[in-house]
Design a protein around this motif. Structure first.
Motif, PDB file in Angstrom:
ATOM      1  N   GLU A 167      37.866  19.873  20.672  1.00  0.00           N
ATOM      2  CA  GLU A 167      36.522  19.927  20.089  1.00  0.00           C
ATOM      3  C   GLU A 167      36.645  20.158  18.598  1.00  0.00           C
ATOM      4  O   GLU A 167      37.307  21.094  18.160  1.00  0.00           O
ATOM      5  N   SER A 168      35.996  19.288  17.825  1.00  0.00           N
ATOM      6  CA  SER A 168      36.022  19.398  16.371  1.00  0.00           C
ATOM      7  C   SER A 168      34.588  19.286  15.851  1.00  0.00           C
ATOM      8  O   SER A 168      33.847  18.404  16.276  1.00  0.00           O
ATOM      9  N   ARG A 169      34.215  20.157  14.943  1.00  0.00           N
ATOM     10  CA  ARG A 169      32.868  20.087  14.346  1.00  0.00           C
ATOM     11  C   ARG A 169      32.668  18.785  13.586  1.00  0.00           C
ATOM     12  O   ARG A 169      31.577  18.273  13.497  1.00  0.00           O
ATOM     13  N   VAL A 170      33.742  18.242  13.032  1.00  0.00           N
ATOM     14  CA  VAL A 170      33.660  17.038  12.221  1.00  0.00           C
ATOM     15  C   VAL A 170      33.653  15.773  13.072  1.00  0.00           C
ATOM     16  O   VAL A 170      32.847  14.882  12.872  1.00  0.00           O
ATOM     17  N   SER A 171      34.547  15.697  14.063  1.00  0.00           N
ATOM     18  CA  SER A 171      34.710  14.438  14.799  1.00  0.00           C
ATOM     19  C   SER A 171      34.271  14.471  16.255  1.00  0.00           C
ATOM     20  O   SER A 171      34.409  13.485  16.958  1.00  0.00           O
ATOM     21  N   GLY A 172      33.757  15.584  16.729  1.00  0.00           N
ATOM     22  CA  GLY A 172      33.269  15.653  18.107  1.00  0.00           C
ATOM     23  C   GLY A 172      34.372  15.941  19.109  1.00  0.00           C
ATOM     24  O   GLY A 172      35.313  16.668  18.813  1.00  0.00           O
ATOM     25  N   TYR A 173      34.262  15.347  20.312  1.00  0.00           N
ATOM     26  CA  TYR A 173      35.193  15.612  21.403  1.00  0.00           C
ATOM     27  C   TYR A 173      36.183  14.462  21.578  1.00  0.00           C
ATOM     28  O   TYR A 173      35.853  13.307  21.355  1.00  0.00           O
ATOM     29  N   LYS A 174      37.388  14.841  22.022  1.00  0.00           N
ATOM     30  CA  LYS A 174      38.416  13.853  22.302  1.00  0.00           C
ATOM     31  C   LYS A 174      39.218  14.323  23.508  1.00  0.00           C
ATOM     32  O   LYS A 174      39.555  15.521  23.603  1.00  0.00           O
ATOM     33  N   HIS A 175      39.511  13.435  24.446  1.00  0.00           N
ATOM     34  CA  HIS A 175      40.329  13.763  25.613  1.00  0.00           C
ATOM     35  C   HIS A 175      41.768  13.958  25.163  1.00  0.00           C
ATOM     36  O   HIS A 175      42.303  13.149  24.412  1.00  0.00           O
ATOM     37  N   VAL A 176      42.406  15.056  25.591  1.00  0.00           N
ATOM     38  CA  VAL A 176      43.801  15.328  25.254  1.00  0.00           C
ATOM     39  C   VAL A 176      44.525  15.866  26.480  1.00  0.00           C
ATOM     40  O   VAL A 176      43.902  16.338  27.434  1.00  0.00           O
ATOM     41  N   ASP A 177      45.834  15.823  26.448  1.00  0.00           N
ATOM     42  CA  ASP A 177      46.653  16.386  27.511  1.00  0.00           C
ATOM     43  C   ASP A 177      46.504  17.902  27.490  1.00  0.00           C
ATOM     44  O   ASP A 177      46.500  18.515  26.416  1.00  0.00           O
ATOM     45  N   CYS A 178      46.411  18.514  28.662  1.00  0.00           N
ATOM     46  CA  CYS A 178      46.205  19.973  28.729  1.00  0.00           C
ATOM     47  C   CYS A 178      47.376  20.758  28.149  1.00  0.00           C
ATOM     48  O   CYS A 178      47.204  21.886  27.703  1.00  0.00           O
ATOM     49  N   GLY A 179      48.574  20.180  28.118  1.00  0.00           N
ATOM     50  CA  GLY A 179      49.733  20.856  27.543  1.00  0.00           C
ATOM     51  C   GLY A 179      49.840  20.684  26.039  1.00  0.00           C
ATOM     52  O   GLY A 179      50.683  21.292  25.386  1.00  0.00           O
ATOM     53  N   SER A 180      48.949  19.879  25.470  1.00  0.00           N
ATOM     54  CA  SER A 180      48.982  19.595  24.037  1.00  0.00           C
ATOM     55  C   SER A 180      48.448  20.773  23.225  1.00  0.00           C
ATOM     56  O   SER A 180      47.550  21.492  23.657  1.00  0.00           O
ATOM     57  N   SER A 181      48.992  20.925  22.030  1.00  0.00           N
ATOM     58  CA  SER A 181      48.495  21.974  21.130  1.00  0.00           C
ATOM     59  C   SER A 181      47.096  21.632  20.614  1.00  0.00           C
ATOM     60  O   SER A 181      46.393  22.499  20.102  1.00  0.00           O
ATOM     61  N   GLU A 182      46.676  20.374  20.774  1.00  0.00           N
ATOM     62  CA  GLU A 182      45.336  19.951  20.361  1.00  0.00           C
ATOM     63  C   GLU A 182      44.243  20.422  21.331  1.00  0.00           C
ATOM     64  O   GLU A 182      43.078  20.482  20.963  1.00  0.00           O
ATOM     65  N   ALA A 183      44.624  20.715  22.572  1.00  0.00           N
ATOM     66  CA  ALA A 183      43.641  21.076  23.599  1.00  0.00           C
ATOM     67  C   ALA A 183      42.936  22.379  23.230  1.00  0.00           C
ATOM     68  O   ALA A 183      43.585  23.391  22.975  1.00  0.00           O
TER      69      ALA A 183
END
Length: 176
Positions: free
Chosen positions: A118-134
């Motif tokens: 979740e990003s205030r700038v770009s909205g939502y994006k599907h990511v792998d649950c093990g990713s540091s982006e999650a």
């Protein structure tokens, strides 16, 4: 030699040719207008969208099957000009030559068990649950109701869609 009704027949043929020309012209204009839109901008209400790369100004998106894990958003409303979307929705605007060619109101379409960034700038994006982006995992999805009290004790957050169709997403930490 003159044939009776020849003038009437000629007029009918001219009218049919004129009508056909108008139909072809209108269809052609519509095709040219649609040709300037991306596949996302052509999406209809109920279609789903994947965010490949989010940005406040130039996102890369694509339509996907709604059953896909990557179907992060569902088109809730579609307009030809800028419109205020409900607070629960994300706005998507496509412009060409300074004018809006498409304006979509997108509702989250999170899948139970999936993780998202979740990003205030770009909205939502599907990511792998093990990713540091999650940033969160959807623990439970409750269709037809918008009530955070339906989330269990293991939920650390929630996302509500209060506009119809109502949905409650109970969320938790990405790594279980």
């Amino acid at each position: 030699m003159k044939f009776p009704g020849a003038r009437l027949l000629a007029r009918i043929v001219l009218v049919l040719v004129a009508v056909a020309a108008v139909v072809v012209t209108l269809a052609g204009c519509s095709l040219v207008e649609d040709a300037s839109k991306s596949d996302t901008a052509k999406a209809a209400v109920g279609d789903c969208i994947n965010v490949i790369e989010g940005s406040a100004v130039d996102s890369k998106t694509e339509p996907v099957d709604c059953s896909s894990d990557k179907a992060v958003y569902k088109v809730a409303q579609s307009y030809d000009k800028k419109t205020e979307c409900a607070a629960d929705y994300t706005s998507y605007e496509e412009t060409l030559g300074g004018g809006t060619t498409a304006f979509l109101c997108l509702a989250p379409n999170f899948k139970e068990g999936s993780c998202y960034n979740e990003s205030r700038v770009s909205g939502y994006k599907h990511v792998d649950c093990g990713s540091s982006e999650a940033t969160f995992r959807v623990l439970k999805r409750i269709d037809g109701k918008a009530d955070e009290l339906l989330c269990g004790e293991d939920a650390t957050g929630f996302h509500l869609i209060e506009a119809d169709p109502k949905v409650t997403f109970c969320t938790g930490k990405p790594k279980a």
